[in-house]
Motif scaffolding. Structure first.
Motif, PDB file in Angstrom:
ATOM      1  N   ASN A 241       0.841  -1.197   0.000  1.00  8.38           N
ATOM      2  CA  ASN A 241       0.000   0.000   0.000  1.00  8.38           C
ATOM      3  C   ASN A 241       0.873   1.243   0.000  1.00  8.38           C
ATOM      4  O   ASN A 241       1.977   1.241   0.531  1.00  8.38           O
ATOM      5  CB  ASN A 241      -0.916   0.024   1.223  1.00  8.38           C
ATOM      6  N   ILE A 242       0.376   2.313  -0.591  1.00  7.44           N
ATOM      7  CA  ILE A 242       1.119   3.560  -0.675  1.00  7.44           C
ATOM      8  C   ILE A 242       0.319   4.644   0.033  1.00  7.44           C
ATOM      9  O   ILE A 242      -0.794   4.967  -0.379  1.00  7.44           O
ATOM     10  CB  ILE A 242       1.353   3.962  -2.147  1.00  7.44           C
ATOM     11  N   ARG A 243       0.881   5.196   1.106  1.00  8.62           N
ATOM     12  CA  ARG A 243       0.228   6.311   1.804  1.00  8.62           C
ATOM     13  C   ARG A 243       0.695   7.609   1.171  1.00  8.62           C
ATOM     14  O   ARG A 243       1.877   7.810   0.964  1.00  8.62           O
ATOM     15  CB  ARG A 243       0.558   6.295   3.292  1.00  8.62           C
ATOM     16  N   LEU A 244      -0.241   8.486   0.898  1.00  3.99           N
ATOM     17  CA  LEU A 244       0.062   9.757   0.249  1.00  3.99           C
ATOM     18  C   LEU A 244       0.202  10.834   1.307  1.00  3.99           C
ATOM     19  O   LEU A 244      -0.749  11.538   1.628  1.00  3.99           O
ATOM     20  CB  LEU A 244      -1.053  10.096  -0.752  1.00  3.99           C
ATOM     21  N   LEU A 245       1.400  10.954   1.853  1.00  2.00           N
ATOM     22  CA  LEU A 245       1.635  11.859   2.975  1.00  2.00           C
ATOM     23  C   LEU A 245       2.291  13.171   2.565  1.00  2.00           C
ATOM     24  O   LEU A 245       2.491  14.042   3.392  1.00  2.00           O
ATOM     25  CB  LEU A 245       2.506  11.161   4.032  1.00  2.00           C
ATOM     26  N   LYS A 246       2.633  13.310   1.278  1.00  2.00           N
ATOM     27  CA  LYS A 246       3.271  14.526   0.782  1.00  2.00           C
ATOM     28  C   LYS A 246       2.358  15.182  -0.247  1.00  2.00           C
ATOM     29  O   LYS A 246       1.478  14.540  -0.804  1.00  2.00           O
ATOM     30  CB  LYS A 246       4.613  14.177   0.118  1.00  2.00           C
ATOM     31  N   ASP A 247       2.591  16.461  -0.506  1.00  2.00           N
ATOM     32  CA  ASP A 247       1.790  17.170  -1.508  1.00  2.00           C
ATOM     33  C   ASP A 247       2.162  16.771  -2.930  1.00  2.00           C
ATOM     34  O   ASP A 247       1.391  16.997  -3.851  1.00  2.00           O
ATOM     35  CB  ASP A 247       1.930  18.679  -1.338  1.00  2.00           C
ATOM     36  N   GLU A 248       3.354  16.196  -3.112  1.00  2.00           N
ATOM     37  CA  GLU A 248       3.772  15.695  -4.418  1.00  2.00           C
ATOM     38  C   GLU A 248       4.541  14.405  -4.203  1.00  2.00           C
ATOM     39  O   GLU A 248       5.453  14.341  -3.390  1.00  2.00           O
ATOM     40  CB  GLU A 248       4.643  16.726  -5.132  1.00  2.00           C
ATOM     41  N   LEU A 249       4.156  13.372  -4.929  1.00  2.00           N
ATOM     42  CA  LEU A 249       4.754  12.051  -4.763  1.00  2.00           C
ATOM     43  C   LEU A 249       5.070  11.486  -6.143  1.00  2.00           C
ATOM     44  O   LEU A 249       4.175  11.361  -6.976  1.00  2.00           O
ATOM     45  CB  LEU A 249       3.764  11.131  -4.043  1.00  2.00           C
ATOM     46  N   THR A 250       6.349  11.177  -6.389  1.00  2.00           N
ATOM     47  CA  THR A 250       6.762  10.565  -7.643  1.00  2.00           C
ATOM     48  C   THR A 250       6.920   9.072  -7.421  1.00  2.00           C
ATOM     49  O   THR A 250       7.541   8.643  -6.453  1.00  2.00           O
ATOM     50  CB  THR A 250       8.099  11.170  -8.133  1.00  2.00           C
TER      51      THR A 250
ATOM     52  N   ILE B 189       1.733  11.916  -8.278  1.00  2.00           N
ATOM     53  CA  ILE B 189       0.470  12.261  -7.633  1.00  2.00           C
ATOM     54  C   ILE B 189       0.683  13.559  -6.871  1.00  2.00           C
ATOM     55  O   ILE B 189       1.646  13.689  -6.108  1.00  2.00           O
ATOM     56  CB  ILE B 189      -0.008  11.146  -6.684  1.00  2.00           C
ATOM     57  N   THR B 190      -0.191  14.522  -7.113  1.00  2.00           N
ATOM     58  CA  THR B 190      -0.092  15.799  -6.413  1.00  2.00           C
ATOM     59  C   THR B 190      -1.384  16.062  -5.651  1.00  2.00           C
ATOM     60  O   THR B 190      -2.468  15.644  -6.066  1.00  2.00           O
ATOM     61  CB  THR B 190       0.156  16.966  -7.399  1.00  2.00           C
ATOM     62  N   LYS B 191      -1.232  16.751  -4.533  1.00  2.00           N
ATOM     63  CA  LYS B 191      -2.375  17.144  -3.718  1.00  2.00           C
ATOM     64  C   LYS B 191      -2.574  18.642  -3.887  1.00  2.00           C
ATOM     65  O   LYS B 191      -1.638  19.426  -3.745  1.00  2.00           O
ATOM     66  CB  LYS B 191      -2.125  16.808  -2.246  1.00  2.00           C
ATOM     67  N   GLU B 192      -3.797  19.023  -4.231  1.00  2.00           N
ATOM     68  CA  GLU B 192      -4.162  20.434  -4.369  1.00  2.00           C
ATOM     69  C   GLU B 192      -5.394  20.660  -3.510  1.00  2.00           C
ATOM     70  O   GLU B 192      -6.471  20.162  -3.845  1.00  2.00           O
ATOM     71  CB  GLU B 192      -4.429  20.783  -5.830  1.00  2.00           C
ATOM     72  N   GLY B 193      -5.209  21.359  -2.406  1.00  2.00           N
ATOM     73  CA  GLY B 193      -6.296  21.507  -1.430  1.00  2.00           C
ATOM     74  C   GLY B 193      -6.582  20.156  -0.819  1.00  2.00           C
ATOM     75  O   GLY B 193      -5.701  19.531  -0.246  1.00  2.00           O
ATOM     76  N   THR B 194      -7.799  19.662  -0.981  1.00  2.00           N
ATOM     77  CA  THR B 194      -8.146  18.335  -0.460  1.00  2.00           C
ATOM     78  C   THR B 194      -8.223  17.288  -1.568  1.00  2.00           C
ATOM     79  O   THR B 194      -8.570  16.138  -1.309  1.00  2.00           O
ATOM     80  CB  THR B 194      -9.506  18.378   0.282  1.00  2.00           C
ATOM     81  N   ASP B 195      -7.903  17.692  -2.804  1.00  2.00           N
ATOM     82  CA  ASP B 195      -7.992  16.788  -3.947  1.00  2.00           C
ATOM     83  C   ASP B 195      -6.623  16.248  -4.345  1.00  2.00           C
ATOM     84  O   ASP B 195      -5.603  16.912  -4.172  1.00  2.00           O
ATOM     85  CB  ASP B 195      -8.609  17.508  -5.156  1.00  2.00           C
TER      86      ASP B 195
END
Length: 105
Positions: free
Chosen positions: A23-32, A56-62
């Motif tokens: 599993n990959i947790r998305l804990l940063k605003d940008e993940l390569t 994968i990038t996080k913008e606000g809550t998306d």
């Protein structure tokens, strides 16, 4: 750990059930993501994964997914992404990095 972090759950193509070790947790605003040992935030150790496969990038809550011109492609719900196409991820989206299957939650 942020409670708003997304998770990509790995689904084995052979057993068709979750494997918590992948599993990959998305804990940063940008993940390569990719197979490169250096320069990626998350390594997907598979011969079909490009060195720098997707971002994968996080913008606000998306969260948004982009393919980084990978050799074997990235798709969301069966739709193949073009190079640098940016797709918003929604709960339960199925993401394929080449033949590695994940579900966004």
């Amino acid at each position: 750990i942020s409670t708003t972090a997304g998770i990509l759950f790995f689904y084995s193509q052979f057993k068709n059930k979750k494997n918590p070790l992948r599993n990959i947790r998305l804990l940063k605003d940008e993940l390569t993501l990719g197979s490169a040992k250096e320069g990626t935030d998350t390594i997907i150790d598979s011969p079909v994964i490009s060195r720098f496969h997707a971002k994968i990038t996080k913008e606000g809550t998306d969260y948004y997914l982009q393919d980084l011109n990978s050799t074997n492609g990235t798709s969301v719900n069966g739709k193949l992404l073009g190079y640098r196409d940016k797709v918003k991820l929604n709960p339960n989206d199925e993401i394929m990095f080449a033949n590695e299957s994940y579900r966004f939650v």
